[in-house]
Motif scaffolding. Sequence first.
Motif, short mmCIF file in Angstrom:
data_model
loop_
_atom_site.label_atom_id
_atom_site.label_comp_id
_atom_site.label_asym_id
_atom_site.label_seq_id
_atom_site.Cartn_x
_atom_site.Cartn_y
_atom_site.Cartn_z
N GLN A 79 -57.27 -9.66 58.61
CA GLN A 79 -57.21 -10.32 60.13
C GLN A 79 -58.73 -10.43 60.64
O GLN A 79 -59.55 -9.75 60.45
CB GLN A 79 -56.77 -9.29 60.76
CG GLN A 79 -55.15 -8.80 60.68
CD GLN A 79 -54.04 -10.04 60.76
OE1 GLN A 79 -54.06 -10.42 61.82
NE2 GLN A 79 -53.55 -10.26 59.57
N TYR A 80 -58.61 -11.73 61.17
CA TYR A 80 -60.00 -12.32 61.91
C TYR A 80 -59.69 -12.16 63.24
O TYR A 80 -58.73 -13.18 63.85
CB TYR A 80 -60.50 -13.70 61.19
CG TYR A 80 -60.94 -13.20 59.95
CD1 TYR A 80 -59.88 -13.40 58.85
CD2 TYR A 80 -62.13 -13.16 59.38
CE1 TYR A 80 -60.30 -13.42 57.39
CE2 TYR A 80 -62.50 -12.84 58.32
CZ TYR A 80 -61.36 -13.21 56.96
OH TYR A 80 -61.74 -12.84 55.84
N PHE A 81 -60.38 -11.74 64.07
CA PHE A 81 -60.21 -11.69 65.46
C PHE A 81 -61.31 -12.49 66.17
O PHE A 81 -62.52 -12.57 66.00
CB PHE A 81 -60.17 -10.24 66.34
CG PHE A 81 -58.95 -9.71 65.72
CD1 PHE A 81 -58.92 -8.92 64.43
CD2 PHE A 81 -57.81 -9.33 66.81
CE1 PHE A 81 -57.59 -8.13 64.14
CE2 PHE A 81 -56.72 -8.68 66.43
CZ PHE A 81 -56.68 -7.92 65.22
N GLY A 82 -60.84 -12.89 67.39
CA GLY A 82 -61.80 -13.51 68.24
C GLY A 82 -62.29 -12.69 69.10
O GLY A 82 -61.87 -11.44 69.13
N PRO A 83 -63.24 -13.15 69.70
CA PRO A 83 -64.10 -12.23 70.78
C PRO A 83 -63.42 -11.79 72.08
O PRO A 83 -63.69 -10.80 72.83
CB PRO A 83 -65.36 -13.15 71.13
CG PRO A 83 -64.88 -14.29 71.34
CD PRO A 83 -63.95 -14.58 70.17
N GLY A 84 -62.22 -12.06 72.36
CA GLY A 84 -61.48 -11.62 73.38
C GLY A 84 -61.62 -12.42 74.69
O GLY A 84 -62.89 -13.14 75.02
N THR A 85 -60.75 -12.59 75.46
CA THR A 85 -60.88 -13.12 76.99
C THR A 85 -60.32 -12.28 78.03
O THR A 85 -59.18 -11.58 77.93
CB THR A 85 -59.89 -14.37 77.35
OG1 THR A 85 -60.30 -15.53 76.34
CG2 THR A 85 -59.97 -14.81 78.38
N ARG A 86 -61.24 -11.77 78.93
CA ARG A 86 -60.86 -10.84 79.84
C ARG A 86 -60.39 -11.45 81.22
O ARG A 86 -61.12 -12.26 81.76
CB ARG A 86 -62.07 -9.99 80.25
CG ARG A 86 -61.67 -8.76 81.17
CD ARG A 86 -62.93 -7.73 81.52
NE ARG A 86 -63.32 -7.20 79.97
CZ ARG A 86 -63.00 -6.01 79.70
NH1 ARG A 86 -61.95 -5.45 80.45
NH2 ARG A 86 -63.28 -5.54 78.60
N LEU A 87 -59.07 -11.34 81.40
CA LEU A 87 -58.52 -11.80 82.54
C LEU A 87 -58.07 -11.04 83.58
O LEU A 87 -57.48 -9.90 83.06
CB LEU A 87 -57.00 -12.73 81.97
CG LEU A 87 -56.17 -13.32 82.75
CD1 LEU A 87 -56.82 -14.44 83.59
CD2 LEU A 87 -54.93 -13.76 82.35
N THR A 88 -58.44 -11.38 84.86
CA THR A 88 -58.01 -10.53 86.03
C THR A 88 -57.31 -11.59 86.81
O THR A 88 -57.47 -12.74 87.17
CB THR A 88 -59.28 -10.05 86.75
OG1 THR A 88 -60.01 -9.45 86.05
CG2 THR A 88 -58.67 -9.43 88.00
N VAL A 89 -56.01 -11.17 87.15
CA VAL A 89 -55.14 -11.89 88.31
C VAL A 89 -55.12 -10.94 89.51
O VAL A 89 -54.63 -9.86 89.52
CB VAL A 89 -53.71 -12.13 87.67
CG1 VAL A 89 -53.03 -12.85 88.63
CG2 VAL A 89 -53.79 -12.72 86.45
#
Lengths: 112, 114
Positions: B103-113
């Motif tokens: 598996q290769y993962f992206g660096p992520g997106t931190r989302l705040t709603v």
Amino acid sequence: KNEVEQSPQNLTAQEGEFITINCSYSVGISALHWLQQHPGGGIVSLFMLSSGKKKHGRLIATINIQEKHSSLHITASHPRDSAVYICAVSRPYGGSQGNLIFGKGTKLSVKP
Amino acid sequence: NAGVTQTPKFQVLKTGQSMTLQCAQDMNHEYMSWYRQDPGMGLRLIHYSVGAGITDQGEVPNGYNVSRSTTEDFPLRLLSAAPSQTSVYFCASSLRTSDTDTQYFGPGTRLTVL
């Protein structure tokens, strides 16, 4: 009951200690993965294994398919090993389901 | 190779807003997936795709849409953001053959709603 269980949830060790993290699963799998996640960082694949044992530097991963159990060992631990270690299993290849089932992770802290 | 890229890295939305999280990979991987990571919950599968034009739901698909028009791109759309969608989102890709499934993962997106 979770399909992938890890233990311990948290682990604190002194630099140089030998560390073991365990993973048990209850479903049929094609492979088991060990992943590493540093604080605030991305996720990196350490190992993928379907049988036996793999070694990479100070890291060793083993799997016992009959017992549905895997271990991740870290020899001569170092503070830079501090991270969350995640066990995940792949469903059998060719299935129509989603791919990975994850454990909740083991947070390792290695003190100097 | 850039691997798996995700944009944006951080995002703040107001309840009811919509947005698209972008994911792209340059490894010619057929299998792509979106996960969300919440404290104490581990990673949970939102949607996945086994190839261009083919998508399916994961464990927690409600409130999200995906499409896969090319092998490279797999965007995740939030239709009407809710505070319960505050999370860190990871995109991943793999070759997913009988011999390898790294598996290769992206660096992520931190989302705040809000």
